[in-house]
Design a protein around this motif. Sequence first.
Motif, PDB file in Angstrom:
ATOM      1  N   GLU A  76       0.833  -1.200   0.000  1.00 50.27           N
ATOM      2  CA  GLU A  76       0.000   0.000   0.000  1.00 50.27           C
ATOM      3  C   GLU A  76       0.871   1.254   0.000  1.00 50.27           C
ATOM      4  O   GLU A  76       0.584   2.229  -0.714  1.00 50.27           O
ATOM      5  CB  GLU A  76      -0.901  -0.012   1.234  1.00 50.27           C
ATOM      6  N   SER A  96       1.154   3.919  -3.022  1.00 50.57           N
ATOM      7  CA  SER A  96       0.844   5.318  -2.709  1.00 50.57           C
ATOM      8  C   SER A  96       1.904   6.234  -3.316  1.00 50.57           C
ATOM      9  O   SER A  96       1.577   7.256  -3.940  1.00 50.57           O
ATOM     10  CB  SER A  96       0.782   5.514  -1.196  1.00 50.57           C
ATOM     11  N   GLN A 107       1.525   6.168  -7.062  1.00 52.33           N
ATOM     12  CA  GLN A 107       0.405   6.996  -7.505  1.00 52.33           C
ATOM     13  C   GLN A 107       0.782   8.467  -7.484  1.00 52.33           C
ATOM     14  O   GLN A 107       0.467   9.215  -8.430  1.00 52.33           O
ATOM     15  CB  GLN A 107      -0.812   6.751  -6.612  1.00 52.33           C
ATOM     16  N   MET A 144      -4.087   3.312  -8.869  1.00 56.52           N
ATOM     17  CA  MET A 144      -5.131   3.552  -7.867  1.00 56.52           C
ATOM     18  C   MET A 144      -5.892   2.268  -7.556  1.00 56.52           C
ATOM     19  O   MET A 144      -6.222   1.997  -6.392  1.00 56.52           O
ATOM     20  CB  MET A 144      -6.099   4.628  -8.367  1.00 56.52           C
ATOM     21  N   GLU A 145      -6.155   1.488  -8.586  1.00 56.72           N
ATOM     22  CA  GLU A 145      -6.861   0.217  -8.376  1.00 56.72           C
ATOM     23  C   GLU A 145      -6.024  -0.727  -7.519  1.00 56.72           C
ATOM     24  O   GLU A 145      -6.538  -1.393  -6.608  1.00 56.72           O
ATOM     25  CB  GLU A 145      -7.196  -0.430  -9.719  1.00 56.72           C
ATOM     26  N   ARG A 146      -4.726  -0.787  -7.804  1.00 58.31           N
ATOM     27  CA  ARG A 146      -3.845  -1.647  -7.012  1.00 58.31           C
ATOM     28  C   ARG A 146      -3.737  -1.150  -5.578  1.00 58.31           C
ATOM     29  O   ARG A 146      -3.666  -1.937  -4.640  1.00 58.31           O
ATOM     30  CB  ARG A 146      -2.467  -1.722  -7.665  1.00 58.31           C
ATOM     31  N   ARG A 147      -3.723   0.179  -5.423  1.00 59.68           N
ATOM     32  CA  ARG A 147      -3.637   0.738  -4.081  1.00 59.68           C
ATOM     33  C   ARG A 147      -4.910   0.453  -3.285  1.00 59.68           C
ATOM     34  O   ARG A 147      -4.855   0.105  -2.093  1.00 59.68           O
ATOM     35  CB  ARG A 147      -3.395   2.242  -4.149  1.00 59.68           C
ATOM     36  N   GLU A 148      -6.050   0.590  -3.934  1.00 63.38           N
ATOM     37  CA  GLU A 148      -7.309   0.295  -3.256  1.00 63.38           C
ATOM     38  C   GLU A 148      -7.378  -1.169  -2.832  1.00 63.38           C
ATOM     39  O   GLU A 148      -7.839  -1.495  -1.737  1.00 63.38           O
ATOM     40  CB  GLU A 148      -8.488   0.639  -4.167  1.00 63.38           C
ATOM     41  N   ALA A 149      -6.900  -2.062  -3.718  1.00 57.02           N
ATOM     42  CA  ALA A 149      -6.881  -3.487  -3.381  1.00 57.02           C
ATOM     43  C   ALA A 149      -5.956  -3.735  -2.184  1.00 57.02           C
ATOM     44  O   ALA A 149      -6.278  -4.523  -1.286  1.00 57.02           O
ATOM     45  CB  ALA A 149      -6.430  -4.311  -4.586  1.00 57.02           C
ATOM     46  N   GLN A 156      -5.204  -1.546   0.137  1.00 57.60           N
ATOM     47  CA  GLN A 156      -5.846  -0.974   1.317  1.00 57.60           C
ATOM     48  C   GLN A 156      -6.909  -1.918   1.875  1.00 57.60           C
ATOM     49  O   GLN A 156      -7.033  -2.071   3.093  1.00 57.60           O
ATOM     50  CB  GLN A 156      -6.468   0.380   0.965  1.00 57.60           C
ATOM     51  N   GLU A 157      -7.662  -2.542   0.974  1.00 62.25           N
ATOM     52  CA  GLU A 157      -8.660  -3.516   1.419  1.00 62.25           C
ATOM     53  C   GLU A 157      -7.981  -4.697   2.103  1.00 62.25           C
ATOM     54  O   GLU A 157      -8.452  -5.199   3.131  1.00 62.25           O
ATOM     55  CB  GLU A 157      -9.492  -4.004   0.230  1.00 62.25           C
TER      56      GLU A 157
END
Length: 247
Positions: free
Chosen positions: A58, A62, A65, A122-127, A129-130
């Motif tokens: 993450e 970040s 990104q 962003m998609e990888r970061r959101e994944a 973060q989840e």
Amino acid sequence: MNAAPADQIRLLDVQNLDVRLTQLAHRRKNLPELAELQTLEADLTQQRDLLVAAQTEESDTSREQTKAEQDVDQVRQRAARDQKRLDSGAVTSPKDLESLQHEIASLAKRQSDLEDVVLEVMERREAAQERVGELTDRVAAIQGKVDDAVARRDAATGEIDAEAGTVTKERELTVADIPADLLKLYDRIRTKEGGVGAARLFQRRCEGCRLELNITELNDVRTAPADAVVRCENCSRILVRTPDSGL
């Protein structure tokens, strides 16, 4: 060695207390909570490692990104400057105009590509973060189970230690009147023979090795003086005679 029959019989009380202490030590060493904790702590370590890996991912995405957004912003600013220059009419040479228009088009393509990169990051970061959230919850849940198991282990250990303390004090009182040489012999045999130094002779059978004495052994025990400390021929333990010995 000679010792009063009462002192020899008292050895059986000491033996029972020593057996109890051994049982308590075994129980303490093999509490189910210990095995449970070992499993939980291994799982907790694994999940924490996964959490660190997810947090690292993450953090990396970040930064990635931020870098990608900065690249987009730089291209956008450059394109804006070129467009402003084009719109100002300051460039009059057809060749320069063509070159400027070509650069603006290239910058637009570059900006579009970089924006796609930003979306992918962003998609990888959101994944990530989840994943961090899931693993954080999982670690907290396992830690809760560890805390519960620790509390149960400590409670059980406390009970065992308290009982062991009581038994130890009782043993101290019991051995206080036993002759030192007899107690020393008992302790030496107990250490050598798996925790049993004295055994009752019951119905012609040694309760230490569970073997019945043959006729010769019985006659030797029968004719031995009451204060003689006799030993089992099979297991070498002190053989304590009682009214139930069957002699």
